[in-house]
Design a protein around this motif. Structure first.
Motif, PDB file in Angstrom:
ATOM      1  N   ALA A   1       0.845  -1.198   0.000  1.00  0.00           N
ATOM      2  CA  ALA A   1       0.000   0.000   0.000  1.00  0.00           C
ATOM      3  C   ALA A   1       0.876   1.242   0.000  1.00  0.00           C
ATOM      4  CB  ALA A   1      -0.928   0.005   1.209  1.00  0.00           C
ATOM      5  N   TYR A   2       0.408   2.279  -0.699  1.00  0.00           N
ATOM      6  CA  TYR A   2       1.123   3.564  -0.716  1.00  0.00           C
ATOM      7  C   TYR A   2       0.184   4.657  -1.176  1.00  0.00           C
ATOM      8  CZ  TYR A   2       1.514   3.285  -5.843  1.00  0.00           C
ATOM      9  OH  TYR A   2       1.243   3.221  -7.182  1.00  0.00           O
ATOM     10  N   ASN A   3       0.670   5.877  -1.101  1.00  0.00           N
ATOM     11  CA  ASN A   3      -0.027   7.059  -1.625  1.00  0.00           C
ATOM     12  C   ASN A   3      -1.204   7.474  -0.766  1.00  0.00           C
ATOM     13  OD1 ASN A   3       0.219   9.019  -3.637  1.00  0.00           O
ATOM     14  ND2 ASN A   3      -1.574   8.257  -4.704  1.00  0.00           N
ATOM     15  N   TYR A   4      -1.158   7.194   0.568  1.00  0.00           N
ATOM     16  CA  TYR A   4      -2.232   7.668   1.438  1.00  0.00           C
ATOM     17  C   TYR A   4      -1.897   9.064   1.923  1.00  0.00           C
ATOM     18  CZ  TYR A   4      -5.540   8.188   5.205  1.00  0.00           C
ATOM     19  OH  TYR A   4      -6.538   8.665   6.009  1.00  0.00           O
TER      20      TYR A   4
ATOM     21  N   GLN B   1      -7.009   4.524  -5.955  1.00  0.00           N
ATOM     22  CA  GLN B   1      -6.860   4.001  -7.311  1.00  0.00           C
ATOM     23  C   GLN B   1      -7.299   2.533  -7.347  1.00  0.00           C
ATOM     24  OE1 GLN B   1      -5.981   5.987  -9.839  1.00  0.00           O
ATOM     25  NE2 GLN B   1      -5.684   7.713  -8.441  1.00  0.00           N
ATOM     26  N   GLU B   2      -7.417   2.003  -8.547  1.00  0.00           N
ATOM     27  CA  GLU B   2      -7.789   0.602  -8.689  1.00  0.00           C
ATOM     28  C   GLU B   2      -6.661  -0.308  -8.209  1.00  0.00           C
ATOM     29  OE1 GLU B   2      -9.023  -0.379 -12.598  1.00  0.00           O
ATOM     30  OE2 GLU B   2     -10.731   0.995 -12.597  1.00  0.00           O
ATOM     31  N   VAL B   3      -7.050  -1.435  -7.630  1.00  0.00           N
ATOM     32  CA  VAL B   3      -6.070  -2.408  -7.139  1.00  0.00           C
ATOM     33  C   VAL B   3      -5.386  -3.072  -8.332  1.00  0.00           C
ATOM     34  CG1 VAL B   3      -5.787  -4.552  -5.855  1.00  0.00           C
ATOM     35  CG2 VAL B   3      -7.340  -2.795  -5.014  1.00  0.00           C
ATOM     36  N   GLU B   4      -4.067  -3.302  -8.200  1.00  0.00           N
ATOM     37  CA  GLU B   4      -3.295  -3.944  -9.255  1.00  0.00           C
ATOM     38  C   GLU B   4      -2.843  -5.325  -8.784  1.00  0.00           C
ATOM     39  OE1 GLU B   4      -1.196  -0.100 -11.369  1.00  0.00           O
ATOM     40  OE2 GLU B   4      -0.214  -0.995  -9.637  1.00  0.00           O
TER      41      GLU B   4
END
Length: 698
Positions: free
Chosen positions: A280-283, A323-326
């Motif tokens: 996880a990132y970008n919070y 964002q959408e999960v990758e």
């Protein structure tokens, strides 16, 4: 400032006129002198000519100096007025903040600039600012104080605004800020969780297993050290990962090679050990406190890890906030993981929730295009509710039921039985309250349920499903069992009926058991699916104990002549875009049943050499559906997710509401050609008697 421009223009005109006059006079004098007209050559000596030229040169010098002095005086006066307007302190603040100011006239000629331009050797006075930098033209089109454009001047970045009424251009130097921002983005925190799949199920004292685990852990440590990842052990099989975005981009661009490396080690050792990673990132959060950011990132990483493991493991799930999960990896088959103890705990928890809804009612619902697996699972949950003496109903919309399921309902149940068994979505919405329990089976995406508003209105929801977990999942269920290793939802429910702690046991009518067995037949393609395991046959034996009839279960799935004809027509349209993979595009003028597309895919898969099949057809005036099947060597779920659908390795689907069948075919072929190597499935070694059998009670 406009006055200064006019004076400069006038001075230029005066100098130009004097220069022309001097040139003409010199030319006329030279002509007369050389022809000795009027005896000029005899009467004027050379010394006089030299003196005259010197006087003319001095005169020109004085004129130029006067013009420069006059212009300079006016310019200094203009600068003084500008300083008086904005104030010397504010002007100093502009310099400190690296803000440049430029003023232009109605023709965009630069009349004045502040000291920032002079200090940076940017001389644009008396130049057209739009010709000087073409990117500024967009600011003059529908000018607005909020409109900003970015330009590059002498390797420095500027944000530029244009105030049209004042003819003022504001240049803000953002170079230092953008450099700092870029650096901070490279160093923003990324949090991850890594888990060794099947570790707890396979722990034993055998030396070969311990050696393999040691090798895998060394691979994890070396990979972390190489890529600047801070690794901390949480449990024997779980590690936390802390890294910056720069390192994350590096391992992402390489395709998270550690997943493939660990899989190869486990395969060579004939031990089904792989790893799952959630990142996880970008919070950005609601504050600037790092503690809150890291806590939230850890929660997102945990959700990503759970998603990776519920999808079968051996993959990386990247959960970027907003964002959408990758998904990355996922090349091995799902391993059966349930055991008798886990099933009993799950069933007893469900019984507790059902009993807590005694003052209201339990609503049971499947997915849209209700098939026999979903309906059979609903009947199984209904049986548990009846054993608990809690009123329950199955929510069914006749318009959203497959033909075979509709035929079974109409032929097997009387009108009185149906009144006690089912209800419409409208009736369910009217009777639903805060004490009600909603049990959703064979689906976990709210948008794919038979009646999504019922999911939105319910406060207590139980989810039981066997499909791979997707990003779109029912929010905050009180109980969730999404087991992608199960062959069908009927398999999971049959085990719950058998192993729950209720005494006497749950009573399941033989007709209901037969329908549940038919659901297992449907989803396993009569046990031909790679998802068929020991637990599948155990569930079938449970249903046989309750009187399930194999012949009737098979009859429920038989095709009539019309459907057989349509399936044959679809099979005749097969094409092969890549070796081993085929697709069939239905007639654009026909509307197909969803079950018919699935049946055609199943039939195509029985042909030798076909490893994956995609059948596409219209299921409504504005709806196109793709049904995908695989023998297990091709990951059709990967393809379906790329197209906006989902499922699991050997059975998946996708629905489209825009475009034509040809558009879907083009997208499918592009995905297959670009990802054919990525969708090849690596069979996971299965150890006899491990992870696929029930554990005896303590």
């Amino acid at each position: 400032m406009k006055n200064m421009n006019r004076i400069v223009t006038r001075q230029r005109a005066i100098i130009f006129t004097i220069t022309i006059v001097e040139i003409v006079l010199l030319a006329v004098f030279a002509a007369l002198y050389l022809t000795n007209t009027w005896g000029l050559e005899d009467s004027i000596k050379g010394e006089y000519i030299i003196i005259g030229v010197a006087v003319l040169f001095v005169f020109d010098f004085i004129m130029v100096w006067i013009c420069i002095w006059k212009i300079g005086k006016i310019k200094s006066t203009t600068d003084l007025k500008a300083a008086e307007i904005i104030g010397s302190d504010i002007q100093e603040a502009y310099n400190f903040a690296q803000v440049g100011l430029a003023v232009t006239d109605e023709n965009f000629m630069v009349l004045w600039t502040n000291e920032l331009f002079n200090d940076r050797h940017i001389d644009i006075i008396d130049s057209n600012i739009l010709e000087w930098h073409g990117d500024l033209k967009e600011l003059t089109e529908n000018p607005s104080p909020d409109k900003v454009t970015k330009i590059l001047i002498n390797s420095r970045n500027y944000d530029v605004k244009y105030l049209a009424e004042a003819g003022l251009w504001i240049f803000k130097d953002e170079t230092d800020f953008e450099t700092t921002l870029e650096r901070s983005l490279e160093k923003r925190p990324v949090v991850g969780l890594l888990c060794i799949d099947n570790y707890q199920d396979l722990v034993r004292g055998e030396e070969d297993f311990n050696d393999t685990v040691t090798r895998i852990k060394n691979i994890i440590f070396d990979y972390s050290k190489k890529n600047r990842i801070l690794l901390r052990r949480i449990k024997d099989d779980t590690y936390s990962l802390f890294l910056d975005y720069d390192s994350f981009e590096k391992i992402k661009s390489e395709g998270f090679t550690i997943v493939d490396t660990v899989r190869e080690v486990g395969s060579v050792a004939n031990v089904p050990l792989t790893i799952s990673i959630g990142i996880a990132y970008n919070y950005e959060g609601l504050s600037y406190e790092y503690e809150e950011d890291f806590v939230k990132l850890n929660d997102l990483a945990n959700d990503a890890l759970e998603m990776a493991m519920s999808r079968g493991g051996d993959q990386v799930v990247v959960n970027q906030h907003g964002q959408e999960v990758e998904y990355y990896g996922g090349k091995t088959e799902v391993q059966e993981k349930r055991n008798r103890v886990q099933t009993r705990v799950l069933a007893d928890t469900l019984v507790t929730l059902i009993n807590a809804s005694r003052r209201s009612k339990v609503f049971i619902m499947g997915h849209t295009a209700l098939d026999l697996d979903a309906f059979g699972a609903c009947l199984g949950i209904k049986a548990i509710c009846d054993r608990c003496s809690v009123e329950s109903r199955i929510v069914i919309d006749n318009k959203l039921v497959e033909q075979k399921t509709k035929a079974v309902i109409n032929s097997s149940f009387s009108r009185e039985d149906l009144n006690r068994l089912i209800m419409t979505p409208k009736e369910a919405m009217e009777e639903l309250n805060t004490d009600s329990l909603l049990v959703v089976v064979d689906v976990h995406s709210p948008s794919l349920t038979l009646h999504p508003p019922l999911v939105d209105a319910a406060t207590k929801i139980v989810v039981i499903d066997h499909h791979r977990r997707s990003e779109d999942i029912i929010d905050s269920p009180v109980l969730s069992e999404i087991d992608s290793s199960a062959s069908s939802s009927c398999e999971i429910v049959a085990e719950m009926i058998k192993y729950c702690s209720l005494s006497p046991r749950v009573e399941l009518p033989s007709l209901w058991a037969t329908i549940m067995l038919s659901g297992i037949f449907l989803d396993t393609r009569y046990f031909k699916s790679k998802k068929t395991g020991l637990l599948t046959f155990d569930a079938c034996s449970i249903l046989k104990e309750y009187g399930a009839d194999n012949g009737n279960a098979d009859d429920f799935l038989k095709d009539d002549y019309e459907e057989f004809s349509v399936v044959s027509s679809l099979m005749s349209r097969l094409k092969t875009p890549v070796p081993g993979v085929v697709y069939a595009a239905g007639d654009p003028s026909m509307i197909y049943e969803t079950a018919t597309l699935a049946k055609a895919a199943d039939q195509c898969l029985t042909m030798k050499g076909n490893h994956a099949v995609f059948v596409i057809g219209k299921t409504g005036e504005k709806e196109i559906r793709m049904s995908a099947r695989s023998d297990g060597t091709i990951n059709v779920q990967f393809v379906a997710e790329k197209l906006g659908g989902g499922g699991h390795y050997s059975s998946a689907a996708a629905t489209f509401t825009k475009g034509t069948i040809d558009d879907v075919v083009d997208r499918l072929i592009t995905i297959l050609e670009d990802n054919i190597n990525a969708i090849r499935v690596t069979p996971r070694s299965r150890l006899s008697g491990q992870s696929a059998t029930f554990e005896e009670d303590d």
